[in-house]
Design an enzyme around this catalytic site. Structure first.
Site, PDB file in Angstrom:
ATOM      1  N   GLU A  28     122.520  66.283 -53.715  1.00 25.34           N
ATOM      2  CA  GLU A  28     123.449  66.146 -52.589  1.00 25.34           C
ATOM      3  C   GLU A  28     124.907  66.082 -53.026  1.00 25.34           C
ATOM      4  O   GLU A  28     125.786  65.773 -52.219  1.00 25.34           O
ATOM      5  CB  GLU A  28     123.079  64.914 -51.756  1.00 25.34           C
ATOM      6  CG  GLU A  28     121.770  65.082 -51.032  1.00 25.34           C
ATOM      7  CD  GLU A  28     121.401  63.926 -50.125  1.00 25.34           C
ATOM      8  OE1 GLU A  28     122.055  62.853 -50.194  1.00 25.34           O
ATOM      9  OE2 GLU A  28     120.462  64.093 -49.340  1.00 25.34           O
ATOM     10  N   GLU A  85     115.380  56.715 -44.645  1.00 27.48           N
ATOM     11  CA  GLU A  85     116.644  56.713 -45.381  1.00 27.48           C
ATOM     12  C   GLU A  85     116.716  57.893 -46.342  1.00 27.48           C
ATOM     13  O   GLU A  85     117.723  58.583 -46.411  1.00 27.48           O
ATOM     14  CB  GLU A  85     116.820  55.397 -46.133  1.00 27.48           C
ATOM     15  CG  GLU A  85     118.089  55.302 -46.944  1.00 27.48           C
ATOM     16  CD  GLU A  85     119.360  55.328 -46.110  1.00 27.48           C
ATOM     17  OE1 GLU A  85     120.420  55.692 -46.671  1.00 27.48           O
ATOM     18  OE2 GLU A  85     119.333  54.997 -44.911  1.00 27.48           O
ATOM     19  N   TYR A  88     112.571  62.764 -50.794  1.00 32.94           N
ATOM     20  CA  TYR A  88     112.894  63.655 -51.908  1.00 32.94           C
ATOM     21  C   TYR A  88     111.613  64.140 -52.554  1.00 32.94           C
ATOM     22  O   TYR A  88     110.688  63.356 -52.797  1.00 32.94           O
ATOM     23  CB  TYR A  88     113.749  62.925 -52.943  1.00 32.94           C
ATOM     24  CG  TYR A  88     114.092  63.764 -54.145  1.00 32.94           C
ATOM     25  CD1 TYR A  88     115.045  64.776 -54.059  1.00 32.94           C
ATOM     26  CD2 TYR A  88     113.466  63.555 -55.361  1.00 32.94           C
ATOM     27  CE1 TYR A  88     115.361  65.551 -55.161  1.00 32.94           C
ATOM     28  CE2 TYR A  88     113.778  64.326 -56.476  1.00 32.94           C
ATOM     29  CZ  TYR A  88     114.724  65.322 -56.364  1.00 32.94           C
ATOM     30  OH  TYR A  88     115.044  66.101 -57.461  1.00 32.94           O
ATOM     31  N   VAL A  89     111.583  65.436 -52.827  1.00 36.03           N
ATOM     32  CA  VAL A  89     110.490  66.062 -53.563  1.00 36.03           C
ATOM     33  C   VAL A  89     111.113  66.759 -54.766  1.00 36.03           C
ATOM     34  O   VAL A  89     112.140  67.444 -54.631  1.00 36.03           O
ATOM     35  CB  VAL A  89     109.722  67.061 -52.675  1.00 36.03           C
ATOM     36  CG1 VAL A  89     108.678  67.824 -53.481  1.00 36.03           C
ATOM     37  CG2 VAL A  89     109.079  66.346 -51.496  1.00 36.03           C
ATOM     38  N   GLY A  97     104.079  71.457 -49.837  1.00 34.95           N
ATOM     39  CA  GLY A  97     103.583  70.660 -48.725  1.00 34.95           C
ATOM     40  C   GLY A  97     103.784  69.168 -48.934  1.00 34.95           C
ATOM     41  O   GLY A  97     103.429  68.368 -48.063  1.00 34.95           O
ATOM     42  N   GLY A  99     106.603  67.412 -49.035  1.00 39.46           N
ATOM     43  CA  GLY A  99     107.559  66.875 -48.071  1.00 39.46           C
ATOM     44  C   GLY A  99     106.914  66.679 -46.707  1.00 39.46           C
ATOM     45  O   GLY A  99     107.112  65.645 -46.063  1.00 39.46           O
ATOM     46  N   ASN A 126     122.773  71.132 -45.672  1.00 36.34           N
ATOM     47  CA  ASN A 126     121.450  71.193 -46.287  1.00 36.34           C
ATOM     48  C   ASN A 126     120.479  71.981 -45.411  1.00 36.34           C
ATOM     49  O   ASN A 126     119.557  71.442 -44.802  1.00 36.34           O
ATOM     50  CB  ASN A 126     120.943  69.773 -46.556  1.00 36.34           C
ATOM     51  CG  ASN A 126     119.746  69.757 -47.471  1.00 36.34           C
ATOM     52  OD1 ASN A 126     119.125  70.774 -47.744  1.00 36.34           O
ATOM     53  ND2 ASN A 126     119.408  68.566 -47.955  1.00 36.34           N
ATOM     54  N   TYR A 133     112.829  70.190 -41.259  1.00 31.61           N
ATOM     55  CA  TYR A 133     112.693  69.193 -40.197  1.00 31.61           C
ATOM     56  C   TYR A 133     112.487  69.850 -38.839  1.00 31.61           C
ATOM     57  O   TYR A 133     111.684  69.391 -38.034  1.00 31.61           O
ATOM     58  CB  TYR A 133     113.902  68.259 -40.169  1.00 31.61           C
ATOM     59  CG  TYR A 133     114.026  67.390 -41.398  1.00 31.61           C
ATOM     60  CD1 TYR A 133     112.914  66.752 -41.936  1.00 31.61           C
ATOM     61  CD2 TYR A 133     115.250  67.197 -42.015  1.00 31.61           C
ATOM     62  CE1 TYR A 133     113.023  65.950 -43.064  1.00 31.61           C
ATOM     63  CE2 TYR A 133     115.370  66.397 -43.143  1.00 31.61           C
ATOM     64  CZ  TYR A 133     114.246  65.774 -43.658  1.00 31.61           C
ATOM     65  OH  TYR A 133     114.362  64.982 -44.766  1.00 31.61           O
TER      66      TYR A 133
END
Length: 160
Positions: A28, A85, A88-89, A97, A99, A126, A133
């Site tokens: 990030e 919060e 992370y993968v 899969g 995530g 991102n 999502y």
């Protein structure tokens, strides 16, 4: 999803969680903002009144991701919510899969705990996360803007 084992984190996972937090922060573009230590992370996750919790995602016995969450509250719903919060993968496990398995695990926890909401934030740039999502059925809440007080600004305001 059966290829993954998702389990609650335990104190022995603190070094792993901190490493994954640092990897996430680097992704990030905010690695210099991580001031967490093993001691502060252990305290915030595992002391008697801890408000946050984490789960670890493993494949073949190896950790490949984590999610850190806490319970919030909605006055309008008069119910708690689950706030994600961080999720992370590791780069080598992305697209496997993991995530989705983490997100489904937390959604199940939210349903089990009768939460009125399952929420999280994502950085505007991102697009892989946003696409992920939205594919899960989540929708952005554009009518709200997040504000934050930290560091000197927080201290100054609290003291004024």
């Amino acid at each position: 999803m059966s290829d993954f084992n998702i389990r609650p984190a335990v104190p022995a996972d603190v070094p792993l969680i901190l490493r994954l937090i640092r990897e996430l922060a680097e992704y990030e573009k905010a690695a210099d903002e991580v001031i967490a230590t093993e001691a502060t992370l252990a305290h915030s996750l595992f002391h008697a009144g801890a408000n946050a919790a984490a789960v670890i995602c493993e494949r073949d016995g190896q950790p490949i991701g984590f999610a850190l969450y806490f319970f919030s509250y909605s006055t309008w719903l008069a119910k708690q919510g689950l706030y994600l919060e961080d999720l992370y993968v590791t780069p080598s496990a992305r697209g496997s899969g993991a995530g989705k398995a983490l997100l489904k695990y937390l959604a199940g926890l939210a349903v089990e705990r009768d939460c009125g909401r399952f929420e999280w934030a994502v950085l505007n740039w991102n697009t892989p996360a946003i696409d992920f999502y939205e594919a899960a059925g989540a929708r952005p809440q554009s009518e709200w803007t997040t504000y934050r007080l930290t560091g000197d600004a927080l201290t100054a305001f609290a003291g004024s």
